[in-house]
Motif scaffolding. Sequence first.
Motif, mmCIF file in Angstrom:
data_model
loop_
_atom_site.group_PDB
_atom_site.id
_atom_site.type_symbol
_atom_site.label_atom_id
_atom_site.label_comp_id
_atom_site.label_asym_id
_atom_site.label_seq_id
_atom_site.Cartn_x
_atom_site.Cartn_y
_atom_site.Cartn_z
ATOM 1 N N PHE A 24 0.816 -1.213 0.000
ATOM 2 C CA PHE A 24 0.000 0.000 0.000
ATOM 3 C C PHE A 24 0.854 1.269 0.000
ATOM 4 O O PHE A 24 0.338 2.355 -0.245
ATOM 5 C CB PHE A 24 -0.918 0.032 1.225
ATOM 6 N N HIS A 25 2.140 1.119 0.293
ATOM 7 C CA HIS A 25 3.009 2.279 0.431
ATOM 8 C C HIS A 25 3.642 2.672 -0.904
ATOM 9 O O HIS A 25 4.861 2.668 -1.064
ATOM 10 C CB HIS A 25 4.078 2.011 1.491
ATOM 11 N N THR A 26 2.790 3.034 -1.834
ATOM 12 C CA THR A 26 3.282 3.587 -3.098
ATOM 13 C C THR A 26 3.500 5.084 -2.878
ATOM 14 O O THR A 26 2.887 5.684 -1.985
ATOM 15 C CB THR A 26 2.261 3.379 -4.224
ATOM 16 N N PRO A 27 4.343 5.694 -3.687
ATOM 17 C CA PRO A 27 4.509 7.146 -3.534
ATOM 18 C C PRO A 27 3.175 7.900 -3.605
ATOM 19 O O PRO A 27 2.920 8.801 -2.794
ATOM 20 C CB PRO A 27 5.450 7.523 -4.689
ATOM 21 N N LYS A 28 2.309 7.524 -4.534
ATOM 22 C CA LYS A 28 1.006 8.192 -4.654
ATOM 23 C C LYS A 28 0.211 8.084 -3.366
ATOM 24 O O LYS A 28 -0.308 9.069 -2.849
ATOM 25 C CB LYS A 28 0.206 7.602 -5.816
ATOM 26 N N ASN A 29 0.107 6.877 -2.824
ATOM 27 C CA ASN A 29 -0.661 6.675 -1.597
ATOM 28 C C ASN A 29 -0.047 7.413 -0.413
ATOM 29 O O ASN A 29 -0.764 7.973 0.423
ATOM 30 C CB ASN A 29 -0.779 5.189 -1.271
ATOM 31 N N LEU A 30 1.273 7.401 -0.321
ATOM 32 C CA LEU A 30 1.929 8.091 0.784
ATOM 33 C C LEU A 30 1.750 9.600 0.693
ATOM 34 O O LEU A 30 1.546 10.262 1.710
ATOM 35 C CB LEU A 30 3.409 7.715 0.846
ATOM 36 N N VAL A 31 1.804 10.148 -0.522
ATOM 37 C CA VAL A 31 1.573 11.593 -0.685
ATOM 38 C C VAL A 31 0.148 11.941 -0.282
ATOM 39 O O VAL A 31 -0.096 12.953 0.395
ATOM 40 C CB VAL A 31 1.869 12.050 -2.130
ATOM 41 N N MET A 32 -0.797 11.111 -0.677
ATOM 42 C CA MET A 32 -2.191 11.374 -0.311
ATOM 43 C C MET A 32 -2.379 11.288 1.204
ATOM 44 O O MET A 32 -3.061 12.124 1.811
ATOM 45 C CB MET A 32 -3.114 10.412 -1.043
ATOM 46 N N ASP A 70 2.744 12.234 12.758
ATOM 47 C CA ASP A 70 2.158 11.570 11.588
ATOM 48 C C ASP A 70 2.729 12.140 10.294
ATOM 49 O O ASP A 70 3.113 11.390 9.383
ATOM 50 C CB ASP A 70 0.637 11.723 11.583
ATOM 51 N N VAL A 71 2.800 13.463 10.202
ATOM 52 C CA VAL A 71 3.351 14.115 9.010
ATOM 53 C C VAL A 71 4.800 13.670 8.806
ATOM 54 O O VAL A 71 5.206 13.311 7.695
ATOM 55 C CB VAL A 71 3.247 15.655 9.126
ATOM 56 N N SER A 72 5.563 13.674 9.873
ATOM 57 C CA SER A 72 6.973 13.287 9.780
ATOM 58 C C SER A 72 7.131 11.846 9.320
ATOM 59 O O SER A 72 7.984 11.550 8.465
ATOM 60 C CB SER A 72 7.660 13.471 11.136
ATOM 61 N N LEU A 73 6.328 10.957 9.874
ATOM 62 C CA LEU A 73 6.451 9.542 9.511
ATOM 63 C C LEU A 73 6.131 9.300 8.043
ATOM 64 O O LEU A 73 6.859 8.574 7.348
ATOM 65 C CB LEU A 73 5.561 8.693 10.407
ATOM 66 N N TYR A 74 5.065 9.898 7.565
ATOM 67 C CA TYR A 74 4.735 9.729 6.142
ATOM 68 C C TYR A 74 5.804 10.355 5.254
ATOM 69 O O TYR A 74 6.165 9.804 4.208
ATOM 70 C CB TYR A 74 3.359 10.315 5.813
ATOM 71 N N LEU A 75 6.324 11.506 5.652
ATOM 72 C CA LEU A 75 7.358 12.164 4.856
ATOM 73 C C LEU A 75 8.638 11.320 4.811
ATOM 74 O O LEU A 75 9.225 11.132 3.739
ATOM 75 C CB LEU A 75 7.654 13.557 5.422
ATOM 76 N N VAL A 76 9.045 10.790 5.944
ATOM 77 C CA VAL A 76 10.248 9.953 5.984
ATOM 78 C C VAL A 76 10.040 8.680 5.158
ATOM 79 O O VAL A 76 10.921 8.265 4.409
ATOM 80 C CB VAL A 76 10.637 9.629 7.439
ATOM 81 N N ARG A 77 8.868 8.080 5.265
ATOM 82 C CA ARG A 77 8.586 6.857 4.490
ATOM 83 C C ARG A 77 8.613 7.152 2.994
ATOM 84 O O ARG A 77 9.180 6.393 2.205
ATOM 85 C CB ARG A 77 7.224 6.282 4.910
ATOM 86 N N LEU A 78 7.997 8.256 2.589
ATOM 87 C CA LEU A 78 7.981 8.651 1.180
ATOM 88 C C LEU A 78 9.400 8.904 0.671
ATOM 89 O O LEU A 78 9.787 8.417 -0.399
ATOM 90 C CB LEU A 78 7.111 9.892 0.986
ATOM 91 N N ALA A 79 10.169 9.653 1.421
ATOM 92 C CA ALA A 79 11.543 9.951 1.009
ATOM 93 C C ALA A 79 12.360 8.671 0.893
ATOM 94 O O ALA A 79 13.152 8.517 -0.047
ATOM 95 C CB ALA A 79 12.191 10.912 2.003
ATOM 96 N N ASP A 80 12.148 7.747 1.813
ATOM 97 C CA ASP A 80 12.868 6.477 1.772
ATOM 98 C C ASP A 80 12.528 5.709 0.495
ATOM 99 O O ASP A 80 13.423 5.206 -0.194
ATOM 100 C CB ASP A 80 12.528 5.654 3.015
ATOM 101 N N LEU A 81 11.251 5.633 0.163
ATOM 102 C CA LEU A 81 10.847 4.907 -1.044
ATOM 103 C C LEU A 81 11.399 5.548 -2.310
ATOM 104 O O LEU A 81 11.706 4.855 -3.280
ATOM 105 C CB LEU A 81 9.327 4.825 -1.144
ATOM 106 N N LEU A 82 11.493 6.875 -2.299
ATOM 107 C CA LEU A 82 11.984 7.592 -3.480
ATOM 108 C C LEU A 82 13.501 7.788 -3.462
ATOM 109 O O LEU A 82 14.054 8.407 -4.362
ATOM 110 C CB LEU A 82 11.280 8.950 -3.599
#
Length: 118
Positions: A24-32, A70-82
Amino acid sequence: MTTDLNQLAVRLQDFASARNWGQFHTPKNLVMALAGEVGELVAEFQWLTPEQSKHLEPATFDRVRSELADVSLYLVRLADLLDVDLIEAANAKLDENERRYDPDLYRGSARKAPPLTS
């Protein structure tokens, strides 16, 4: 206890992997999801006066802290994936802003600087 963003990113990878959430952790989903969490953070400040926003009541502070997490966790996860180094990217952006916003020209001003030209 994590001490840097890389350790936090690894902890998030492990957390998602243990729950099979990587699918579920695609960049699109994480940005949303990130946008949704930013909206929840905004809602905590929406009707506060500027003065109230500087001196949060304890219950509001606790909610703001949680939303920032929450914002930080999603941002870190997104940056990691990218494969984006957030510290490096933030420093590069600050370098750019230092070139764009000369202190003598922008001190005390909220106006936007024109884009840098090559």
